[in-house]
Design an enzyme around this catalytic site. Structure first.
Site, PDB file in Angstrom:
ATOM      1  N   PRO A 193       0.842  -1.196   0.000  1.00 49.33           N
ATOM      2  CA  PRO A 193       0.000   0.000   0.000  1.00 49.33           C
ATOM      3  C   PRO A 193       0.880   1.251   0.000  1.00 49.33           C
ATOM      4  CG  PRO A 193      -0.007  -1.084   2.157  1.00 49.33           C
ATOM      5  CD  PRO A 193       0.766  -1.968   1.244  1.00 49.33           C
ATOM      6  N   GLY A 246       2.159   4.867   0.910  1.00 50.03           N
ATOM      7  CA  GLY A 246       1.946   5.713   2.089  1.00 50.03           C
ATOM      8  C   GLY A 246       1.685   4.905   3.345  1.00 50.03           C
ATOM      9  N   GLY A 288       3.983   3.260   5.097  1.00 52.96           N
ATOM     10  CA  GLY A 288       5.193   3.092   5.900  1.00 52.96           C
ATOM     11  C   GLY A 288       5.919   1.800   5.577  1.00 52.96           C
ATOM     12  N   LEU A 289       5.650   1.233   4.388  1.00 49.28           N
ATOM     13  CA  LEU A 289       6.255  -0.057   4.043  1.00 49.28           C
ATOM     14  C   LEU A 289       7.269   0.079   2.912  1.00 49.28           C
ATOM     15  CD1 LEU A 289       3.011  -2.213   4.257  1.00 49.28           C
ATOM     16  CD2 LEU A 289       4.748  -1.903   6.019  1.00 49.28           C
ATOM     17  N   GLY A 290       7.707   1.303   2.672  1.00 50.38           N
ATOM     18  CA  GLY A 290       8.767   1.527   1.692  1.00 50.38           C
ATOM     19  C   GLY A 290       8.325   1.306   0.266  1.00 50.38           C
ATOM     20  N   SER A 294       7.572   3.441  -2.208  1.00 47.56           N
ATOM     21  CA  SER A 294       8.238   4.219  -3.265  1.00 47.56           C
ATOM     22  C   SER A 294       9.666   3.727  -3.472  1.00 47.56           C
ATOM     23  CB  SER A 294       8.207   5.720  -2.967  1.00 47.56           C
ATOM     24  OG  SER A 294       9.004   6.040  -1.863  1.00 47.56           O
ATOM     25  N   ALA A 295      10.357   3.382  -2.382  1.00 42.98           N
ATOM     26  CA  ALA A 295      11.734   2.886  -2.532  1.00 42.98           C
ATOM     27  C   ALA A 295      11.746   1.560  -3.285  1.00 42.98           C
ATOM     28  CB  ALA A 295      12.396   2.716  -1.162  1.00 42.98           C
ATOM     29  N   ALA A 296      10.767   0.687  -2.985  1.00 38.91           N
ATOM     30  CA  ALA A 296      10.721  -0.617  -3.655  1.00 38.91           C
ATOM     31  C   ALA A 296      10.521  -0.437  -5.156  1.00 38.91           C
ATOM     32  CB  ALA A 296       9.605  -1.476  -3.059  1.00 38.91           C
ATOM     33  N   ASP A 347      15.303   2.929   3.485  1.00 38.30           N
ATOM     34  CA  ASP A 347      14.300   2.245   2.658  1.00 38.30           C
ATOM     35  C   ASP A 347      14.952   1.647   1.417  1.00 38.30           C
ATOM     36  OD1 ASP A 347      12.546   3.253   4.494  1.00 38.30           O
ATOM     37  OD2 ASP A 347      11.072   3.923   3.035  1.00 38.30           O
TER      38      ASP A 347
HETATM   39  O1  PMV Z   1       6.548   5.705   7.566  1.00 35.58           O
HETATM   40  P1  PMV Z   1       7.975   5.652   7.136  1.00 35.58           P
HETATM   41  O2  PMV Z   1       8.428   4.365   6.524  1.00 35.58           O
HETATM   42  O3  PMV Z   1       8.361   6.853   6.330  1.00 35.58           O
HETATM   43  O4  PMV Z   1       8.842   5.697   8.470  1.00 35.58           O
HETATM   44  C1  PMV Z   1       8.898   6.831   9.274  1.00 35.58           C
HETATM   45  C2  PMV Z   1       9.945   6.629  10.303  1.00 35.58           C
HETATM   46  C3  PMV Z   1      10.146   7.838  11.197  1.00 35.58           C
HETATM   47  O5  PMV Z   1      11.106   7.474  12.157  1.00 35.58           O
HETATM   48  C4  PMV Z   1       8.859   8.220  11.915  1.00 35.58           C
HETATM   49  C5  PMV Z   1      10.623   9.045  10.408  1.00 35.58           C
HETATM   50  C6  PMV Z   1      12.029   8.943   9.882  1.00 35.58           C
HETATM   51  O6  PMV Z   1      12.368   9.776   9.017  1.00 35.58           O
HETATM   52  O7  PMV Z   1      12.820   8.113  10.346  1.00 35.58           O
END
Ligand code: PMV
Length: 329
Positions: free
Chosen positions: A105, A107, A109-111, A113-115, A152
């Site tokens: 998904p 946005g 937090g699972l990377g 865009s980097a993947a 990421d």
């Molecule tokens: O949601 P992500 O994968 O962008 O992770 C954020 C991690 C934080 O520690 C909250 C922010 C950061 O830049 O490290």
């Protein structure tokens, strides 16, 4: 060589937010990520299609007006690929049309865009090694995230487990055993920037509270590294639970995150916490076996949370994730 580029997704196991203030964090690559398939074309410029997002991009300067970020990112990636190859005395690459898709998904937090960046970087140049690919994907990531930490892209290119601290080189952690993870989505969109700013405001108001939390997280992360190295999933799960408690104290948890963590623990997870920025986004639960994974996924889905099972393991040197990411437990 098929030339298909694959990339791992990323889960932060412990240390988010505190990592912004110099505390180390631990992340793993999961066997669900992105894939990019190049087909040769007779004449340039190279093209990119992102399936599922309906985005098309070409490796040429946009005329004017709004250009999607993916198009700018693709140009940056093609440019750094050319520059790096030229600097190493390598031949120009032939133009390709790349069809890419992410299995994460966006946005969450699972990377994601980097993947996608890593998979496309590999499709452009299948001969480059993981370290080089991560560096090039950094140019893609810069378009989306301004000043990415690089974690990421590093995890996405090489998989496995990494220990990272701001301003220091990323360290690889030897994983004794694969980790079995359930990853769920709260269904609430969250912005990393907003969440990082909210912790910064809390820190300005209550510096002593935040410093205590960060120091607590530092020791959890240190112990988590040892647990990963020892293959101690029970210990790692407890450390994740404690990390979640400290994250709640930083007000980055939400009702949905807490509900999902409780459901996972009741279903037999060894530990559960938010992963990434919180405020919504994703939750990760560590499970001891596939049967518990099924129970956790079921408990979440019954409450309307979408989720998937993922494995994190130390890949063979240079290996890419499997062709069928996101397999059943
Ligand atoms: O949601 P992500 O994968 O962008 O992770 C954020 C991690 C934080 O520690 C909250 C922010 C950061 O830049 O490290």
């Amino acid at each position: 060589m098929s030339g298909v580029g694959r990339a791992w997704g990323k889960v932060i196991l412990l240390g988010e937010h505190a990592v912004v203030y110099g505390v180390p964090a631990i992340a793993v690559g999961i066997d669900r990520g992105a894939r990019a398939e190049p087909s040769p074309i007779s004449a340039g410029p190279s093209e990119l299609f992102v399936r599922g997002w309906g985005i098309e991009a070409k490796d040429v300067e946009a005329k004017a007006g709004d250009e999607p970020s993916v198009a700018r990112a693709f140009r940056a990636l093609a440019e750094i690929t050319r520059d790096r190859r030229r600097a190493r005395g390598e031949a120009e690459l032939s133009p390709v049309a790349i069809s890419a898709a992410a299995d994460l998904p966006p946005g969450g937090g699972l990377g994601c865009s980097a993947a996608l960046g890593v998979a496309v970087a590999r499709a452009l140049d299948p001969s480059a090694d993981s370290e080089e690919i991560a560096l090039r994907a950094g140019a893609w990531e810069q378009v989306f995230h301004g000043n990415p930490s690089g974690v990421d892209a590093a995890v996405s290119a090489a998989g496995g487990c990494v220990y990272f601290e701001r301003g220091k080189p990323i360290e690889r952690v030897a994983m004794r055993e694969p980790l079995l993870l359930c990853v769920g989505n709260t269904g609430v969109a969250s912005s990393t920037k907003t969440m990082v700013e909210s912790v910064a405001r809390l820190r300005a108001r209550r510096p002593e509270v935040c410093e205590k939390s960060f120091e607590g997280i530092r020791s959890l992360v240190r112990n988590a590294r040892l647990a990963v190295e020892a293959g101690d999933a029970v210990g790692l799960g407890r450390l994740m639970d404690l990390n979640q408690m400290l994250l709640s104290g930083l007000f980055v948890s939400t009702e949905e995150i807490e509900a999902m963590c409780s459901l996972a623990r009741s279903a037999g997870a060894l530990g559960a916490k938010l992963t990434g920025a919180g405020g919504g986004g994703s939750v990760v639960a560590l499970v001891p076996d596939p049967a518990v994974a099924e129970r956790v996924l079921f408990a979440w889905e019954k409450e309307g949370y979408s989720s998937f099972f993922a494995r994190a393991f130390a890949p063979a040197e240079g290996a890419q994730p499997s062709a069928t990411p996101g397999s059943a437990p």
